[in-house]
Each structure stands twice: as structure tokens, then as C-alpha cells.
Scaffold this motif. Structure first.
Motif, mmCIF file in Angstrom:
data_model
loop_
_atom_site.group_PDB
_atom_site.id
_atom_site.type_symbol
_atom_site.label_atom_id
_atom_site.label_comp_id
_atom_site.label_asym_id
_atom_site.label_seq_id
_atom_site.Cartn_x
_atom_site.Cartn_y
_atom_site.Cartn_z
ATOM 1 N N ILE A 149 -27.169 -52.350 -14.859
ATOM 2 C CA ILE A 149 -28.536 -51.897 -14.575
ATOM 3 C C ILE A 149 -28.550 -51.137 -13.240
ATOM 4 C CG2 ILE A 149 -30.899 -52.678 -14.023
ATOM 5 C CD1 ILE A 149 -30.379 -54.920 -16.178
ATOM 6 N N LYS A 150 -27.823 -51.671 -12.267
ATOM 7 C CA LYS A 150 -27.727 -50.999 -10.964
ATOM 8 C C LYS A 150 -27.060 -49.635 -11.115
ATOM 9 C CE LYS A 150 -28.368 -52.494 -7.118
ATOM 10 N NZ LYS A 150 -29.664 -52.423 -6.451
ATOM 11 N N VAL A 151 -25.990 -49.580 -11.911
ATOM 12 C CA VAL A 151 -25.288 -48.308 -12.134
ATOM 13 C C VAL A 151 -26.251 -47.288 -12.736
ATOM 14 C CG1 VAL A 151 -23.516 -47.210 -13.589
ATOM 15 C CG2 VAL A 151 -22.947 -49.251 -12.282
ATOM 16 N N TYR A 152 -27.049 -47.728 -13.693
ATOM 17 C CA TYR A 152 -28.027 -46.842 -14.333
ATOM 18 C C TYR A 152 -29.041 -46.326 -13.303
ATOM 19 C CZ TYR A 152 -31.730 -45.146 -17.367
ATOM 20 O OH TYR A 152 -32.673 -44.353 -17.958
ATOM 21 N N LYS B 11 -22.462 -37.953 -7.625
ATOM 22 C CA LYS B 11 -22.330 -36.485 -7.567
ATOM 23 C C LYS B 11 -20.953 -36.017 -8.062
ATOM 24 C CE LYS B 11 -26.361 -36.187 -5.527
ATOM 25 N NZ LYS B 11 -27.489 -36.144 -6.438
ATOM 26 N N GLY B 12 -20.154 -36.949 -8.547
ATOM 27 C CA GLY B 12 -18.846 -36.563 -9.074
ATOM 28 C C GLY B 12 -17.802 -36.323 -7.999
ATOM 29 N N GLU B 13 -18.049 -36.851 -6.783
ATOM 30 C CA GLU B 13 -17.056 -36.663 -5.711
ATOM 31 C C GLU B 13 -15.811 -37.521 -5.941
ATOM 32 O OE1 GLU B 13 -19.833 -37.559 -2.737
ATOM 33 O OE2 GLU B 13 -20.585 -35.500 -2.646
ATOM 34 N N SER B 14 -15.980 -38.616 -6.666
ATOM 35 C CA SER B 14 -14.829 -39.430 -7.072
ATOM 36 C C SER B 14 -14.924 -39.565 -8.588
ATOM 37 C CB SER B 14 -14.906 -40.809 -6.412
ATOM 38 O OG SER B 14 -16.067 -41.478 -6.861
ATOM 39 N N ALA B 15 -13.903 -40.188 -9.183
ATOM 40 C CA ALA B 15 -13.978 -40.430 -10.631
ATOM 41 C C ALA B 15 -15.156 -41.369 -10.886
ATOM 42 C CB ALA B 15 -12.686 -41.062 -11.109
ATOM 43 N N THR C 263 -14.182 -45.009 -10.583
ATOM 44 C CA THR C 263 -14.012 -45.480 -9.199
ATOM 45 C C THR C 263 -15.371 -45.855 -8.616
ATOM 46 O OG1 THR C 263 -12.187 -43.927 -8.980
ATOM 47 C CG2 THR C 263 -13.067 -44.821 -6.938
ATOM 48 N N TRP C 264 -16.327 -44.972 -8.828
ATOM 49 C CA TRP C 264 -17.695 -45.188 -8.324
ATOM 50 C C TRP C 264 -18.292 -46.456 -8.925
ATOM 51 C CZ3 TRP C 264 -22.570 -44.731 -10.851
ATOM 52 C CH2 TRP C 264 -23.673 -44.633 -10.003
#
Ligand SMILES: [Zn+2]
Lengths: 187, 135
Positions: free
Chosen positions: A56-59, A66-70, A73-74
Motif C-alpha cells: 500500500i505504501k509502495v502504491y 523517478k526511475g533513478e534506480s531499478a 531496488t526502490w
């Protein structure tokens, strides 16, 4: 290439409001996040609950990705941080709810071992779990990602924002510490 | 091989199943190092058992339901209506206040008119004072 293309496409769809697309993210990462959660909170129902909160937090935070990491990974970074917070809360709760505490229980196990009593499988698990909990915070993070999530050292380094050398060193010290903790008891 | 080197090999590799031939030979004779290997296996066994648990499928439905419920944002739905309503309230409040004040201006008592005229008319001081002193 297919995988990352699919993933960025799915993320884009979610950002545009396609909530159903989020189920693909859960399909892909749910089990891994569950394994990490189990590594930090031993209770299975707590781990399930934690998985829900993490996704839920990820959503909610997806707009900030912003796609700065995979993406993985994020996502795992969020998972590790939330799992640590949850395990701290649970530790506090169990500390206040039980005057005796699990420490006393384990000492009893150690004593019974000293008296040549055969340790039950359940007790054996409790001892291992307690030994894992005795790891320092960084050792624990590295240990869980490596052992519970089968991550390569380079991936662990990326998720935790440290060098591969640091991961190796933390893993070495974690294993050493586990050995010392478990020396107290004969299996 | 000495116990210390054996232990270093075990901790470095982190895998009791990948020990060198020399290390394997050592544990045949050394019970304390053999115990380290057994302990390592026990820890791995415990972790494997823990992580072999599968995430129940209802967790996924729970997450999707929560997300759907969360995104029904009542604030966003009612916001445009709320804006129109607040404009209407402001308009009517202004309209009635102005009307009330105009009415109030015509209802004021004589004393207030004298007071008002004294300060606002051109030669108010004269007219007011002359009336006042004549009486
Ligand atoms: Zn030895």
C-alpha cells in the motif's frame, strides 16, 4: 529488456490510475517481500500484515519513483525500512506485554540443555531465531536480504546504499556472531 | 588443517556444503568443527523452512481492495461542488449585508442624523450649533 520494458509500462499504467495493473507488481514481488518480512518479524500473520502495508505504501509513493534506480531496488528499500520499524514496534509490544520476556524463556532452554535434556525442534527454532535477532541492525539487514531473499551481494549493496565490500564484511561478522550465539547450546 | 583455518573457511564461504577437501577431512576428526557445520545446517534449515511459506492469495486481494478504497477520494469528488457553493454563499452574504446596511442607514434615529450631518455636511458646525443654541 522485455522485463524492464514491461515493468516501466506497468508502472506508467498504475500512475495513470490503472489500479488493476498493480496486481502485476504484487505477483512479481509479493513472495520476495514476504520472505523479507518473515526475516524481520518472525510471526507469520504479522509478516502477512506487513506485506499488505508495504505494498500500500509502495502504491502511495509510486509518484515519487523517478526511475533513478531499478524499481525492485526502490521497492525493497521501502520494504526493509518498514520491516525494521515493524519489528521495533513488535519488540516494544512484547517487552511491555510480557514481564518475563523471551530472554527468560531462552535461558530456561539453555539451562535444560545444560542438564542434557533433548531440545525440542520448536525450542531449537526459538534459539536460532533469537540468535538472528541478536545481530546488529546492519548485520541483520544484510543477513535477511542475503539469506531470506537470496539476493546477490551486489543487489544487497544497492538496496542498502553501501559497497559490496561492506556487504561481505557485514555478512562475515553476522555469521561469526551467529556462531558465537549458538555455541552456547548443543543441538 | 587447524580449527581456526577451518572456521575461517566456513564463515567466509557461508556454506557448509561447499567446503574444501581439506576441510572435510578435518571435520572427520574434529568434533567441535563438525558441530559448527551441523549448526550451520540447522540455521539454513530453519531459514529455508521459514521462507518456503507462500504468501496467501487473499493478501493480494486485500491490497487491491485497500488501494481501490483509498483512491475513492471524497474530497476530490466534492471539491468542485464545494467551490460553487462557497461562491454562492459569499455572493448572497454580500448581497444581503449591503441590503441590510442600506436599510439600516434609512432607519437611523434623529440623533444619529445630527451627528452624521455635523461631521459630513459642508457647514455642519454652523447649522448644528445654531439649532442647538436656539433651543
Ligand atoms: Zn577443528
Amino acid at each position: 529488456m522485455g522485463r524492464s520494458f514491461d515493468e516501466s509500462f506497468i508502472i506508467q499504467r498504475i500512475k495513470e490510475g490503472d489500479k488493476e495493473a498493480f496486481s502485476h507488481i504484487i505477483d512479481r514481488y509479493g513472495q520476495k517481500v514476504f520472505q523479507t518480512s518473515i526475516g524481520f518479524v518472525r510471526d507469520i500473520s504479522e509478516a502477512e500484515d506487513l506485506v499488505q502495508d508495504i505494498f500500500i505504501k509502495v502504491y502511495e509513493k509510486l509518484d515519487k519513483f523517478k526511475g533513478e534506480s531499478a524499481f525492485s531496488t526502490w521497492l525493497y528499500r521501502i520494504a526493509v525500512n518498514m520491516a525494521i520499524n515493524r519489528s521495533r514496534k513488535l519488540k516494544m509490544r512484547s517487552f511491555f506485554s510480557s514481564v518475563e520476556g523471551s530472554e527468560v524463556l531462552l535461558n530456561e532452554v539453555y539451562r535444560s540443555v545444560g542438564n542434557d535434556t533433548i531440545i525440542e525442534e520448536k525450542e531449537k527454532r526459538a534459539i536460532i531465531q533469537k540468535a538472528i535477532e541478536k545481530l546488529t541492525l546492519m548485520q541483520r539487514k544484510v543477513f535477511v536480504l542475503s539469506y531470506y531473499q537470496d539476493m546477490a551481494n551486489s543487489e544487497v549493496a544497492e538496496v542498502l546504499g553501501i559497497t559490496v565490500k561492506a556487504v561481505e564484511s557485514l555478512l562475515f561478522r553476522a555469521r561469526k556472531r551467529l556462531q558465537e550465539q549458538l555455541k552456547k547450546v548443543e543441538f | 588443517m587447524k580449527c581456526e583455518s577451518f572456521n575461517n573457511e566456513l564463515v567466509n564461504s557461508g556454506d557448509a556444503e561447499k567446503l574444501s577437501a581439506e576441510a572435510l577431512k578435518h571435520i572427520e576428526k574434529c568434533s567441535s568443527c563438525k558441530y559448527q557445520v551441523e549448526m550451520d545446517r540447522a540455521v539454513k534449515g530453519y531459514i529455508n523452512e521459514q521462507k518456503s511459506r507462500k504468501l496467501p492469495s487473499y493478501i493480494k486481494s486485500n491490497i487491491i481492495t485497500s488501494i481501490e478504497r483509498e483512491s475513492v477520494n471524497y474530497f476530490n469528488i466534492f471539491m468542485p461542488a464545494l467551490r460553487v457553493a462557497s461562491l454562492l454563499v459569499l455572493f448572497f452574504t454580500g448581497y444581503y449585508t449591503a441590503g441590510y446596511m442600506a436599510q439600516e442607514r434609512s432607519d437611523v434615529g434623529d440623533e444619529q442624523i445630527v451627528y452624521y450631518d455635523y461631521f459630513t455636511t459642508k457647514d455642519s458646525g454652523f447649522s448644528f450649533e445654531s439649532i442647538w443654541f436656539q433651543d
